[in-house]
Structure formats: C-alpha cells, structure tokens
Design a protein around this motif. Structure first.
Motif, mmCIF file in Angstrom:
data_model
loop_
_atom_site.group_PDB
_atom_site.id
_atom_site.type_symbol
_atom_site.label_atom_id
_atom_site.label_comp_id
_atom_site.label_asym_id
_atom_site.label_seq_id
_atom_site.Cartn_x
_atom_site.Cartn_y
_atom_site.Cartn_z
ATOM 1 N N ASN A 113 26.348 22.065 105.225
ATOM 2 C CA ASN A 113 26.366 21.961 106.675
ATOM 3 C C ASN A 113 25.152 22.644 107.310
ATOM 4 O OD1 ASN A 113 27.012 24.592 106.343
ATOM 5 N ND2 ASN A 113 29.004 24.501 107.318
ATOM 6 N N THR A 114 24.083 22.749 106.565
ATOM 7 C CA THR A 114 22.840 23.264 107.134
ATOM 8 C C THR A 114 21.729 22.219 107.073
ATOM 9 O OG1 THR A 114 22.204 24.248 105.009
ATOM 10 C CG2 THR A 114 23.397 25.654 106.567
ATOM 11 N N GLY A 115 22.084 20.973 106.784
ATOM 12 C CA GLY A 115 21.107 19.897 106.824
ATOM 13 C C GLY A 115 20.180 19.833 105.643
ATOM 14 N N THR A 116 20.553 20.436 104.498
ATOM 15 C CA THR A 116 19.659 20.447 103.345
ATOM 16 C C THR A 116 20.110 19.548 102.205
ATOM 17 O OG1 THR A 116 20.798 22.365 102.414
ATOM 18 C CG2 THR A 116 18.909 22.792 103.864
ATOM 19 N N VAL A 117 21.383 19.178 102.159
ATOM 20 C CA VAL A 117 21.919 18.351 101.075
ATOM 21 C C VAL A 117 22.761 17.238 101.692
ATOM 22 C CG1 VAL A 117 23.322 18.295 98.985
ATOM 23 C CG2 VAL A 117 21.999 20.344 99.538
ATOM 24 N N SER A 203 25.562 11.041 107.237
ATOM 25 C CA SER A 203 25.655 11.956 106.088
ATOM 26 C C SER A 203 24.280 12.418 105.619
ATOM 27 C CB SER A 203 26.373 11.253 104.927
ATOM 28 O OG SER A 203 25.640 10.102 104.512
ATOM 29 N N THR A 204 23.242 12.079 106.393
ATOM 30 C CA THR A 204 21.854 12.302 105.964
ATOM 31 C C THR A 204 21.295 13.609 106.520
ATOM 32 O OG1 THR A 204 21.529 9.904 105.989
ATOM 33 C CG2 THR A 204 19.555 11.283 105.871
ATOM 34 N N PRO A 205 20.800 14.496 105.650
ATOM 35 C CA PRO A 205 20.177 15.739 106.130
ATOM 36 C C PRO A 205 18.773 15.468 106.657
ATOM 37 C CG PRO A 205 19.992 15.616 103.759
ATOM 38 C CD PRO A 205 20.787 14.393 104.189
ATOM 39 N N THR A 206 18.254 16.398 107.444
ATOM 40 C CA THR A 206 16.899 16.213 107.980
ATOM 41 C C THR A 206 15.829 16.518 106.948
ATOM 42 O OG1 THR A 206 16.952 18.477 108.834
ATOM 43 C CG2 THR A 206 17.567 16.700 110.350
ATOM 44 N N SER A 207 16.065 17.497 106.087
ATOM 45 C CA SER A 207 15.033 17.897 105.128
ATOM 46 C C SER A 207 15.646 18.795 104.073
ATOM 47 C CB SER A 207 13.893 18.639 105.845
ATOM 48 O OG SER A 207 14.377 19.857 106.382
ATOM 49 N N ALA A 208 14.817 19.218 103.151
ATOM 50 C CA ALA A 208 15.279 20.101 102.082
ATOM 51 C C ALA A 208 15.116 21.566 102.455
ATOM 52 C CB ALA A 208 14.513 19.808 100.793
#
Length: 242
Positions: A113-117, A203-208
């Motif tokens: 839930n931090t947009g990394t995975v 379900s798509t994160p912004t970045s790693a």
C-alpha cells in the motif's frame, strides 16, 4: 453437429463474414460461429456468453458480469461493497489494497500500500473481499475501457445517479451490454465530490520507489483520465473476473 446446422438454418439472423469465420447473430447477440477450413469442411462453434454471474465471498452471493467487446474483460456490474449489488450504489471507499469499507488511513500492509508493488492475489482488495474469482483492474485495463476504441463511454444519469456509462459498440454482439461507474467521489477524512467525480483504484503502482502513490481512474462529466494519488485515500474499486 446436425443440431447446430439445423439451428443455423432456422435462425432469422444477420451474418458478418470475417475472413473464413462467419458469425451468426440473433438481434445483437452473437449465437453461433462457424469457419471453413481449406478442405471446405465447416466447423461450428457455439458462441460463449457475453454476460453471466460468478460467486463472491462477501456478501456471499453471485455477482453479475458483462463483456463489452470480443475477448474483453468480464466486468463486475457493480462496485465492490455496493449495497444489494446495485450498479448505481457507490460501494465502499478503500485504501489501496485495503478492505475497510468506509474510511481511509488504515489496513496498511507493507509495500503493497505504498505504491511499490502491484496488488496481486491476497493483496488485491477485490480478491480479499470477493474471493479468488475476482481481482482489481490494472491502469492499462482502465485505459482500454475508456478510450472509446473497444466500447463507447459517455457521462450519464441512471436512477438519479451520475457516472460513466460504458456500452458495447453498436452492430456487435455486445451492443446491449453495459456497465455503469457511479461518480462516488472519494474519502479523505470525509466523502467529497460525490455525484460529480469518480475515483477508482487500479492495482498498478506508480514506481518501484517509496512514493506512496498508486494509479487510479478519475471520472468526470468533462473527461476521464488516469492519475496517481496517495495510497491511503479511500477510492472505489471495480472488479473483473480472473
């Protein structure tokens, strides 16, 4: 084979020919396909259904689904958390990957839930709540839905609720199929923009990196676009069949 052939002969239907594939329609419903191979042999196929239902664990019932184009996604007819599975109901407001229906800023679960995975399996809100048959949409899939190439999406009012109405293209087997994405607004210390805007998590994160953002679909009467927002905001979720 004989039964299918007799059915074909009895149908009062429109035919469209695509290379060697002939498709038979009853009204706008694709009911039969057949193709001619090099030897001249005719091979029949019964067309798969374009609507149906699938089990959801919560609220322990069958949820309707529809397809809007050939080989397209099977969209749930309502938002996750919608009362009585009504298409016009706002449903729940969920943090990215969370399951709390009416709030934000809780159920944080590490990287998911931090947009990394990307949200997959048990980290996916739709899968958590509705079970193994369902998942959230990716941001690319939202683009396929709203770009008006596969189906036609327009701002509409249904039963007094504003939102985005997406219908199958006229002249296809999907012309009578549609889904409605209500303008449910968002929840961040209270619900805002309800009736004017819709915010749907992908379900798509912004970045790693640890940006804390994920991609979402923003709906409005003027336009629809993909954006990125903090993962602890409460947005709607529209599921698709796996």
């Amino acid at each position: 084979m004989k039964k299918l052939f007799l059915t074909l002969m009895a149908l009062v239907a429109t035919m469209s020919i695509d290379a060697q594939m002939i498709k038979v329609y009853e009204g706008d419903q694709l009911v039969l396909k057949y193709r001619v191979v090099n030897s001249g042999k005719v091979v029949f196929e019964e067309a798969p259904p374009t609507t149906g239902t699938a089990y959801a664990e919560e609220p322990d019932c069958e949820i309707g689904w529809v397809q809007l184009w050939e080989d397209g996604l099977k969209f749930a007819v309502c938002n996750v958390g919608a009362k009585n599975n009504e298409p016009e109901d706002s449903g729940g407001y969920y943090t990215w990957g969370g399951t709390y229906k009416n709030g934000t800023g809780i159920e944080w679960n590490g990287a998911y839930n931090t947009g990394t995975v990307a949200l997959e399996g048990e980290n996916d809100t739709a899968t958590k709540l509705w079970g193994k048959n369902w998942r959230m949409m990716t941001i690319e899939e939202f683009g396929e839905l709203t770009n008006n190439k596969n189906c036609t999406c327009t701002w509409a009012t249904r039963n007094g609720v504003e939102g985005l109405l997406c219908k199958g293209k006229e002249g296809t087997a999907y012309a009578s199929n549609s889904i409605f994405l209500p303008a449910a607004g968002y929840n961040s210390s209270g619900v805002s923009s309800q009736g004017r805007k819709g915010y749907y998590w992908s379900s798509t994160p912004t970045s790693a990196d640890s940006s804390g953002n994920a991609y979402y679909l923003n709906l409005g009467s003027d336009r629809s676009f993909n954006g990125a927002m903090p993962c602890d905001w409460g947005f709607s979720v529209r599921a698709v069949l796996k």
